[in-house]
Write a protein that holds these residues in place. Structure first.
Motif, short mmCIF file in Angstrom:
data_model
loop_
_atom_site.label_atom_id
_atom_site.label_comp_id
_atom_site.label_asym_id
_atom_site.label_seq_id
_atom_site.Cartn_x
_atom_site.Cartn_y
_atom_site.Cartn_z
N SER A 42 -7.15 7.38 -6.52
CA SER A 42 -5.70 6.86 -6.00
C SER A 42 -5.31 7.39 -4.71
CB SER A 42 -5.06 6.86 -7.29
OG SER A 42 -4.60 8.21 -7.50
N LYS A 129 7.15 7.06 -10.00
CA LYS A 129 7.72 6.01 -11.01
C LYS A 129 9.16 6.50 -10.99
CE LYS A 129 3.71 4.59 -13.64
NZ LYS A 129 2.90 4.76 -14.65
N PRO A 248 -7.52 13.76 -16.90
CA PRO A 248 -6.10 13.01 -17.03
C PRO A 248 -5.24 13.96 -17.60
CG PRO A 248 -7.57 12.46 -18.75
CD PRO A 248 -8.31 13.53 -18.00
N GLY A 275 -5.58 9.98 -11.80
CA GLY A 275 -4.13 9.31 -11.31
C GLY A 275 -3.31 10.45 -11.57
N ASP A 279 -2.47 7.58 -17.77
CA ASP A 279 -2.58 6.16 -17.93
C ASP A 279 -3.90 5.77 -18.48
OD1 ASP A 279 -2.86 3.35 -17.69
OD2 ASP A 279 -2.28 3.22 -15.57
N ALA A 282 -6.19 3.55 -16.35
CA ALA A 282 -6.70 4.36 -15.00
C ALA A 282 -7.85 5.28 -15.40
CB ALA A 282 -5.65 4.90 -14.21
N THR A 283 -7.66 5.86 -16.77
CA THR A 283 -8.85 6.84 -16.99
C THR A 283 -9.88 6.20 -17.43
OG1 THR A 283 -6.64 8.22 -17.90
CG2 THR A 283 -8.94 8.80 -18.72
N GLU A 305 -6.64 5.53 -25.36
CA GLU A 305 -7.84 5.02 -24.46
C GLU A 305 -8.46 4.29 -25.47
OE1 GLU A 305 -9.48 8.73 -23.31
OE2 GLU A 305 -7.77 8.96 -21.77
N HIS A 308 -6.83 0.81 -26.45
CA HIS A 308 -6.36 -0.10 -25.28
C HIS A 308 -7.24 -1.40 -25.61
CE1 HIS A 308 -5.73 -1.51 -21.31
NE2 HIS A 308 -4.72 -0.80 -21.16
#
Ligand code: AMP
Length: 562
Positions: A42, A129, A248, A275, A279, A282-283, A305, A308
């Motif tokens: 990123s 954020k 992460p 990241g 997230d 993203a992971t 994860e 998800h």
């Protein structure tokens, strides 16, 4: 011969490393020069060890040019970014003490941390954020906007001279990239001289942990402490230069900066940052796209994860190993990590910041049963004993307080001799406040906690610190904070509040009072109003009764853990 008592010591044929962090990086750049060191998709970063080393050297020279001197403190207040790792290694090379500040900290905590260790410099991110780092810093030190960059004089932060900003450049700050261009021949020569002067027993890092006393304490760790712990954590996973570790977990904690970055530098593996903040999507994406072979996480991250909705979409077949740690590890989650994430060599680790951090870790050779249901065995060169309330070593299998001794034990809490002595006894044992058992073969289990701490999503919260903050509220007469079970976060924070006579207060008002002042994970999820607290006859509040009452009423259950 195994003793019948709960004392274990990690025999190893592999000697401890006698290097500073700077020397380890030099070696990495020589041994694995063209292999990947740091990948952060990123941020568009993919640096080899040679490139990484060169960038670290430039930054270290720039820091010297700014007038920073050996032993001074440099803080970093940012989420996971490549600049974070560059600062970590550059500080070590310049002989500075690297102070890692939790990005979730808000004004109250930031001021305390910077002042406590007298940071002379701070590397700060712009925003991420909802975190407006530079905005918060400006409200703490309004002088920044008007000062000459590098010559700050702020009433609330008397030691802070230099603010280096990542990304943009607000008034009064120096740009991160610009600092890396400042150094000249004189600074490069000074760095070369420092290489021999800096000792591996020098303080390299301060990390803040809270405690029963309320205010955070600065755990002071040496090059020797953390470099070796990173090395032996990586060896337990059999990391090689072929490995790519997906990180992460936060860098400000040992999990990221030691078990991630320092395992990588000592074994030649790549650090992969999926990241800035955690997230799950993203992971998963990064593991797939970067073909990561190792994945780290606290239990909450693995749960997010695995649960998800898009989990099945990802090819995670590159994964081999990794670490779950930082909080009690649910056996059921470990099994899913093994089966569904293909992490056949996954390990559990146990430790605490004061011990660099890891003291126990499972090995890739342990049976699956051992690997999901225990924290493994004692780490190489580390000693552990389990003691009863009188300090006597208990028999194998019996619970008691886990104490750790060895190369990994911190120098102490920064500027807190008394508190250091309370935690570290005269024989060198760190008293962890965790209750554990060690079985006949040396496998450990964490069975409880003596210390009054809540672990929410892998982040520790000391109820006392939150209570002290809430006492400042004019309508609060008395408050008790404790942890209750939670499927996702392991534990959630609950506050029982007694309101002053004649006043009215809502849960929302209590939470609003905390916002922007203390980290969001310290803001109680449940706020309940009560007339009185359960007490013993001697007047001691009984938090476990409050916890049981709330868990029963809300139907919350604790998971079976390692
Ligand atoms: P920290 O200093 O932030 O690393 O937090 C250390 C504390 O986290 C320990 O004292 C334990 O209470 C807890 N902890 C860390 N790893 C584990 C684990 N594998 N199982 C249970 N608790 C853990």
């Amino acid at each position: 011969m195994q003793s019948a008592l709960s004392y274990v010591s990690g025999a190893s044929e592999e000697p401890l490393l006698g290097q500073t962090i700077g020397q380890a990086l030099d070696l990495a750049a020589r041994r694995w020069s063209d292999r990947p060191a740091l990948i952060s998709p990123s941020h568009g970063v993919a640096w080899t060890w040679r490139e990484f080393r060169a960038r670290v050297g430039e930054l270290a020279a720039g820091l010297l040019k700014l007038g920073l001197r050996r032993g001074e403190r440099i803080g970093v207040w940012s989420l996971n970014r490549p600049e974070w790792a560059l600062t970590q290694f550059a500080a070590a090379e310049a002989g500075l003490v690297f102070v890692t500040i939790n990005p979730a900290y808000r004004l109250h905590e930031l001021e305390y941390a910077l002042k406590k260790v007298g940071c002379a410099a701070l590397v700060v991110a712009t925003r991420f954020k909802t975190s407006d780092f530079i905005g918060l810093l400006n409200s703490l030190a309004p002088e920044l906007a008007r000062c000459e960059p590098g010559a700050l004089k702020a009433a609330k932060l008397p030691d802070l001279r230099i603010v280096v900003q990542i990304g943009e450049r607000a008034p009064g700050t120096l740009g991160f990239e610009a600092v890396a261009k400042l150094g000249g021949d004189a600074e490069r020569a000074a760095l070369a001289a420092l290489r021999d002067e800096i000792q591996f027993d020098d303080a390299a890092n301060v990390q803040f942990t809270s405690g029963t006393t309320g205010s955070p304490k600065g755990v002071t760790l040496t090059h020797h402490n953390i470099l070796n712990n990173g090395y032996f954590v990586g060896r337990a996973m059999r990391l090689t230069p072929e490995d790519r570790i997906c990180i992460p977990v936060p860098l400000y904690h040992c999990f990221g900066m030691v078990m991630g970055n320092l395992a990588a530098v000592t074994l030649g593996a790549a650090m992969v940052y999926p990241g800035e903040g955690f997230d799950p999507l993203a992971t998963l994406k990064t593991v797939e796209s970067e073909r990561c072979t190792a994945l780290y996480g606290v239990p909450t991250m693995f749960i997010a994860e695995l649960d998800h909705p898009e989990f099945d979409r990802f090819d995670l077949s590159s994964l081999r190993t990794g670490i779950m740690a930082g909080a009690p590890c649910p056996i059921a989650v470990m099994r899913r990590v093994l089966d569904r994430m293909h992490m056949r060599d996954v390990t559990i680790a146990y430790g605490m910041t004061e011990t660099s951090p890891v003291s126990f870790q499972s090995s890739t050779e342990d049976s699956i049963e051992r690997r999901v249901a225990t924290i493994g065995r004692v780490h190489p060169h580390v000693e552990v004993k389990i003691v009863d309330k009188l300090g006597r070593i208990v028999r194998r299998g019996e619970p008691g307080e886990l104490c750790t001794r060895g190369y990994s034990v911190m120098l102490g809490y920064w500027g807190e001799e008394q508190k250091t002595r309370e935690a570290l006894d005269a024989a060198g044992w760190m008293h962890t406040g965790d209750l554990a058992t060690v079985d006949a073969e040396g496998y450990g289990n964490i069975v409880g906690r003596i210390k009054d701490m809540v672990i929410r999503g892998g982040e520790n919260v000391y109820p006392r610190e939150v209570e002290e903050f809430l006492y400042k509220h004019p309508k609060i007469q008395d408050v008790q904070v404790f942890g209750v079970a939670d499927d996702r976060y392991g534990e959630e924070l609950c506050a029982w509040v007694r309101v002053r006579a004649g006043e009215r207060l809502t849960a929302e008002e209590v939470r609003a009072f905390c916002r922007d002042q203390i980290a969001h994970n310290k803001i109680p999820r449940y706020v309940e109003f009560v007339e009185e607290f359960p007490m013993t006859v001697t007047g001691k509040v009984q938090k476990y009764l409050m916890r049981n009452a709330v868990e029963e009423r809300l139907g919350l259950r604790r998971a079976e853990t390692a």
